[in-house]
Design an enzyme around this catalytic site. Sequence first.
Site, PDB file in Angstrom:
ATOM      1  CB  SER A   1     -62.091  74.468 -94.423  1.00 11.07           C
ATOM      2  OG  SER A   1     -61.730  75.156 -93.243  1.00 11.07           O
TER       3      SER A   1
ATOM      4  CG  ASP B   1     -67.173  73.136 -88.101  1.00  6.26           C
ATOM      5  OD1 ASP B   1     -66.285  73.774 -87.506  1.00  6.26           O
ATOM      6  OD2 ASP B   1     -67.318  73.160 -89.332  1.00  6.26           O
TER       7      ASP B   1
ATOM      8  CG  HIS C   1     -63.805  72.346 -89.712  1.00  8.31           C
ATOM      9  ND1 HIS C   1     -64.662  73.270 -90.257  1.00  8.31           N
ATOM     10  CD2 HIS C   1     -62.599  72.536 -90.314  1.00  8.31           C
ATOM     11  CE1 HIS C   1     -64.010  73.993 -91.146  1.00  8.31           C
ATOM     12  NE2 HIS C   1     -62.750  73.576 -91.212  1.00  8.31           N
TER      13      HIS C   1
END
Length: 319
Positions: A151, A245, A275
């Site tokens: 991320s 995501d 995610h």
Amino acid sequence: MDRFVNALIQWQAAARPAPARTLSVDQVRRRYADNAARVREGAALKAVAQSADRLVDGGDGTFRVRMYLPETDRGRLVTYLHGGGWTVGDVDTHDPVCRRIAGTLHAVVVSVDYRRAPEHPYPGPLEDGIAAARWAERAFPGRAHVIAGDSAGGALALGIAMHRRDHGGAPFAAQLLVYPPADPSLQSPSVARYGSGYLSELDDLLWYYDQYLPDPAARTDAAVDLLNADLGDLAPTVIGTAEFDPLHDEGVRLAARLAAAGVPVRHVPGPGLVHGYLLMADIVPAAAAVTGDVLAAVEDLLAPLPAAPRPPAAGCPPR
């Protein structure tokens, strides 16, 4: 969608979590940490030979790193940047991730507790990551060095690699970028499709960018607007994405941009996942499987490389 992931989504929907912008930063951080702890509750920690925390000088202050020595050492080093929108998350929330990496890749892992926004906005977290990667090489010299992150940490990892390319230093052996944010405009079609109801809310993503980038002009910097950056002359890269995501399409486009720049790229899709799946690997079998695929792709990049020309690390370096 994976049934375990769907159950997590239903659980979150029932809890009706407040948008991040309605809470204090400390409250958002506590919520993220509590959720990470709840997900891994009852799971056995992956074994490592040793782990220890150290302080690193970031130039304008110190920050923490956590080192993991593998039980079987193949002369590799991973500097890892955790996710959390540059604002939440830390070495504790990502402890299971780093243990899994150390054991699977037989690598020393240095997990970076970079100072976070909004107290330390861009480029503060990036500068800490640059300093941590240098420190890791001094502490564990002569190893095939992977720069990695998930991320926001994936975006930081790529920014660190570009800085190293542009300012000198030994090249990384590989890059591992898992569901990285690459487009601060958040205009990809997957944002519209999955920006609500899939654990990562668009409004929260916007809030994270606001914390990290209070100066709107910084959103065009190469280390932020990755899709428009010069991506040439970087190490072979593994990019992991998740099907459901908001950032899915950014990861796919980033993989294509790297490949167009001549970088060898392996894109590992995450069918049925959302995610943050690295943090779910201990309780969601599909997340564990895709995490294994991502690390197997990194292993494929490292396997032809020689082991470090020194004995395996026998202990963490002194303070």
